[in-house]
Scaffold this motif. Sequence first.
Motif, PDB file in Angstrom:
ATOM      1  N   LYS A  43       0.833  -1.195   0.000  1.00 27.92           N
ATOM      2  CA  LYS A  43       0.000   0.000   0.000  1.00 27.92           C
ATOM      3  C   LYS A  43       0.880   1.263   0.000  1.00 27.92           C
ATOM      4  CE  LYS A  43      -3.361   0.123   3.329  1.00 27.92           C
ATOM      5  NZ  LYS A  43      -4.461   0.470   4.203  1.00 27.92           N
ATOM      6  N   LYS A  44       1.878   1.268   0.855  1.00 27.38           N
ATOM      7  CA  LYS A  44       2.731   2.451   0.990  1.00 27.38           C
ATOM      8  C   LYS A  44       3.547   2.702  -0.271  1.00 27.38           C
ATOM      9  CE  LYS A  44       6.137   4.441   4.144  1.00 27.38           C
ATOM     10  NZ  LYS A  44       6.803   4.297   5.443  1.00 27.38           N
ATOM     11  N   SER A  45       4.092   1.654  -0.881  1.00 24.26           N
ATOM     12  CA  SER A  45       4.914   1.853  -2.076  1.00 24.26           C
ATOM     13  C   SER A  45       4.080   2.306  -3.271  1.00 24.26           C
ATOM     14  CB  SER A  45       5.702   0.589  -2.414  1.00 24.26           C
ATOM     15  OG  SER A  45       4.831  -0.456  -2.792  1.00 24.26           O
ATOM     16  N   VAL A  46       2.856   1.819  -3.373  1.00 24.56           N
ATOM     17  CA  VAL A  46       1.967   2.253  -4.454  1.00 24.56           C
ATOM     18  C   VAL A  46       1.650   3.730  -4.286  1.00 24.56           C
ATOM     19  CG1 VAL A  46      -0.339   1.991  -5.455  1.00 24.56           C
ATOM     20  CG2 VAL A  46       0.976  -0.038  -4.821  1.00 24.56           C
ATOM     21  N   LEU A  47       1.338   4.139  -3.060  1.00 19.61           N
ATOM     22  CA  LEU A  47       1.035   5.548  -2.810  1.00 19.61           C
ATOM     23  C   LEU A  47       2.258   6.411  -3.076  1.00 19.61           C
ATOM     24  CD1 LEU A  47      -0.951   7.710  -1.929  1.00 19.61           C
ATOM     25  CD2 LEU A  47      -0.210   7.308   0.430  1.00 19.61           C
ATOM     26  N   ALA A  48       3.435   5.948  -2.688  1.00 18.87           N
ATOM     27  CA  ALA A  48       4.660   6.714  -2.932  1.00 18.87           C
ATOM     28  C   ALA A  48       4.844   6.969  -4.423  1.00 18.87           C
ATOM     29  CB  ALA A  48       5.868   5.981  -2.354  1.00 18.87           C
ATOM     30  N   ASP A  49       4.544   5.984  -5.238  1.00 18.61           N
ATOM     31  CA  ASP A  49       4.639   6.165  -6.692  1.00 18.61           C
ATOM     32  C   ASP A  49       3.644   7.213  -7.189  1.00 18.61           C
ATOM     33  OD1 ASP A  49       6.640   4.264  -6.858  1.00 18.61           O
ATOM     34  OD2 ASP A  49       5.288   2.646  -7.483  1.00 18.61           O
ATOM     35  N   VAL A  50       2.437   7.177  -6.668  1.00 15.56           N
ATOM     36  CA  VAL A  50       1.410   8.142  -7.061  1.00 15.56           C
ATOM     37  C   VAL A  50       1.810   9.547  -6.612  1.00 15.56           C
ATOM     38  CG1 VAL A  50      -0.991   8.853  -6.716  1.00 15.56           C
ATOM     39  CG2 VAL A  50      -0.447   6.437  -7.090  1.00 15.56           C
ATOM     40  N   LEU A  51       2.287   9.662  -5.364  1.00 16.66           N
ATOM     41  CA  LEU A  51       2.643  10.965  -4.820  1.00 16.66           C
ATOM     42  C   LEU A  51       3.813  11.615  -5.547  1.00 16.66           C
ATOM     43  CD1 LEU A  51       2.228  10.309  -0.999  1.00 16.66           C
ATOM     44  CD2 LEU A  51       0.682  11.565  -2.516  1.00 16.66           C
ATOM     45  N   ALA A  52       4.647  10.816  -6.154  1.00 15.64           N
ATOM     46  CA  ALA A  52       5.771  11.363  -6.924  1.00 15.64           C
ATOM     47  C   ALA A  52       5.269  12.216  -8.087  1.00 15.64           C
ATOM     48  CB  ALA A  52       6.665  10.230  -7.441  1.00 15.64           C
ATOM     49  N   HIS A  53       4.033  11.951  -8.520  1.00 17.15           N
ATOM     50  CA  HIS A  53       3.448  12.687  -9.646  1.00 17.15           C
ATOM     51  C   HIS A  53       2.307  13.610  -9.236  1.00 17.15           C
ATOM     52  CE1 HIS A  53       5.834  10.296 -12.353  1.00 17.15           C
ATOM     53  NE2 HIS A  53       5.428   9.229 -11.708  1.00 17.15           N
ATOM     54  N   ASP A  54       1.700  13.315  -8.083  1.00 19.77           N
ATOM     55  CA  ASP A  54       0.563  14.115  -7.630  1.00 19.77           C
ATOM     56  C   ASP A  54       0.490  14.097  -6.110  1.00 19.77           C
ATOM     57  OD1 ASP A  54      -1.802  15.481  -7.215  1.00 19.77           O
ATOM     58  OD2 ASP A  54      -3.090  13.950  -8.110  1.00 19.77           O
ATOM     59  N   GLY A  55       1.121  15.075  -5.486  1.00 20.84           N
ATOM     60  CA  GLY A  55       1.131  15.151  -4.031  1.00 20.84           C
ATOM     61  C   GLY A  55      -0.254  15.271  -3.431  1.00 20.84           C
ATOM     62  N   LEU A  56      -1.177  15.863  -4.179  1.00 24.65           N
ATOM     63  CA  LEU A  56      -2.540  16.044  -3.662  1.00 24.65           C
ATOM     64  C   LEU A  56      -3.288  14.721  -3.519  1.00 24.65           C
ATOM     65  CD1 LEU A  56      -3.639  19.321  -5.454  1.00 24.65           C
ATOM     66  CD2 LEU A  56      -2.877  19.026  -3.088  1.00 24.65           C
ATOM     67  N   ALA A  57      -2.750  13.649  -4.077  1.00 23.47           N
ATOM     68  CA  ALA A  57      -3.365  12.331  -3.911  1.00 23.47           C
ATOM     69  C   ALA A  57      -3.350  11.899  -2.446  1.00 23.47           C
ATOM     70  CB  ALA A  57      -2.648  11.296  -4.779  1.00 23.47           C
ATOM     71  N   LEU A  58      -2.589  12.593  -1.619  1.00 21.99           N
ATOM     72  CA  LEU A  58      -2.577  12.306  -0.191  1.00 21.99           C
ATOM     73  C   LEU A  58      -3.987  12.393   0.385  1.00 21.99           C
ATOM     74  CD1 LEU A  58      -0.713  11.708   2.247  1.00 21.99           C
ATOM     75  CD2 LEU A  58      -0.572  14.169   2.613  1.00 21.99           C
ATOM     76  N   ARG A  59      -4.828  13.180  -0.246  1.00 24.99           N
ATOM     77  CA  ARG A  59      -6.213  13.351   0.220  1.00 24.99           C
ATOM     78  C   ARG A  59      -6.943  12.014   0.284  1.00 24.99           C
ATOM     79  NH1 ARG A  59      -9.772  17.127  -3.546  1.00 24.99           N
ATOM     80  NH2 ARG A  59      -7.661  17.807  -3.895  1.00 24.99           N
ATOM     81  N   TRP A  60      -6.627  11.077  -0.590  1.00 22.61           N
ATOM     82  CA  TRP A  60      -7.335   9.797  -0.643  1.00 22.61           C
ATOM     83  C   TRP A  60      -6.609   8.690   0.105  1.00 22.61           C
ATOM     84  CZ3 TRP A  60      -7.075  12.690  -5.335  1.00 22.61           C
ATOM     85  CH2 TRP A  60      -8.266  13.347  -5.644  1.00 22.61           C
ATOM     86  N   ALA A  61      -5.500   9.011   0.706  1.00 22.62           N
ATOM     87  CA  ALA A  61      -4.721   7.997   1.425  1.00 22.62           C
ATOM     88  C   ALA A  61      -5.389   7.657   2.751  1.00 22.62           C
ATOM     89  CB  ALA A  61      -3.307   8.512   1.681  1.00 22.62           C
ATOM     90  N   ASP A  62      -5.153   6.451   3.195  1.00 23.70           N
ATOM     91  CA  ASP A  62      -5.598   6.009   4.502  1.00 23.70           C
ATOM     92  C   ASP A  62      -5.004   6.917   5.580  1.00 23.70           C
ATOM     93  OD1 ASP A  62      -6.795   3.597   6.069  1.00 23.70           O
ATOM     94  OD2 ASP A  62      -4.802   3.917   6.963  1.00 23.70           O
ATOM     95  N   MET A  63      -5.732   7.127   6.664  1.00 16.59           N
ATOM     96  CA  MET A  63      -5.253   8.032   7.707  1.00 16.59           C
ATOM     97  C   MET A  63      -3.887   7.606   8.250  1.00 16.59           C
ATOM     98  SD  MET A  63      -6.963   9.458  11.220  1.00 16.59           S
ATOM     99  CE  MET A  63      -8.368  10.145  10.385  1.00 16.59           C
ATOM    100  N   SER A  64      -3.626   6.317   8.291  1.00 17.75           N
ATOM    101  CA  SER A  64      -2.320   5.868   8.777  1.00 17.75           C
ATOM    102  C   SER A  64      -1.196   6.376   7.876  1.00 17.75           C
ATOM    103  CB  SER A  64      -2.269   4.346   8.886  1.00 17.75           C
ATOM    104  OG  SER A  64      -2.344   3.748   7.599  1.00 17.75           O
ATOM    105  N   LEU A  65      -1.472   6.529   6.603  1.00 15.76           N
ATOM    106  CA  LEU A  65      -0.476   7.053   5.670  1.00 15.76           C
ATOM    107  C   LEU A  65      -0.412   8.582   5.730  1.00 15.76           C
ATOM    108  CD1 LEU A  65      -1.122   4.615   2.706  1.00 15.76           C
ATOM    109  CD2 LEU A  65       0.810   4.612   4.291  1.00 15.76           C
ATOM    110  N   GLN A  66      -1.513   9.227   6.078  1.00 16.97           N
ATOM    111  CA  GLN A  66      -1.508  10.673   6.263  1.00 16.97           C
ATOM    112  C   GLN A  66      -0.742  11.063   7.526  1.00 16.97           C
ATOM    113  OE1 GLN A  66      -5.711  11.598   6.199  1.00 16.97           O
ATOM    114  NE2 GLN A  66      -5.746  11.712   3.958  1.00 16.97           N
ATOM    115  N   LYS A  67      -0.463  10.084   8.373  1.00 18.29           N
ATOM    116  CA  LYS A  67       0.340  10.294   9.580  1.00 18.29           C
ATOM    117  C   LYS A  67       1.798   9.892   9.359  1.00 18.29           C
ATOM    118  CE  LYS A  67      -3.275   9.333  12.981  1.00 18.29           C
ATOM    119  NZ  LYS A  67      -3.650   8.449  14.114  1.00 18.29           N
TER     120      LYS A  67
END
Length: 110
Positions: free
Chosen positions: A1-25
């Motif tokens: 989950k974390k590595s997939v989000l890291a790949d997305v965030l490399a191109h769109d930091g605002l995708a953090l909005r849809w991340a699980d709260m544990s990842l927003q922390k």
Amino acid sequence: KKSVLADVLAHDGLALRWADMSLQKDREIVLQAVEQNGLALKFAHRSLQNDAVIVRAAVRQNGMALAHAARRFWSERDMVLEAVRTSAGPFKASLGDDLGAATAPLWQAG
């Protein structure tokens, strides 16, 4: 989950909005998001909105991110000057000489 989000965030930091709260922390995830788009600070956990390293990275990317930081940063001179340096460009260009000598130190502070 974390590595997939890291790949997305490399191109769109605002995708953090849809991340699980544990990842927003997650400090590493949030830092990556705000380095890509400072406004992602809005979606970071409150504890990270109060983290000087995270906030500075966000403000360096986009000075408007200061609005999403803990209020204590709003009165920190260095943080406010960084925000002005990174986001005042359009205002400085449109106002030109009307900014006057009173604001000149802001552009030279450092």
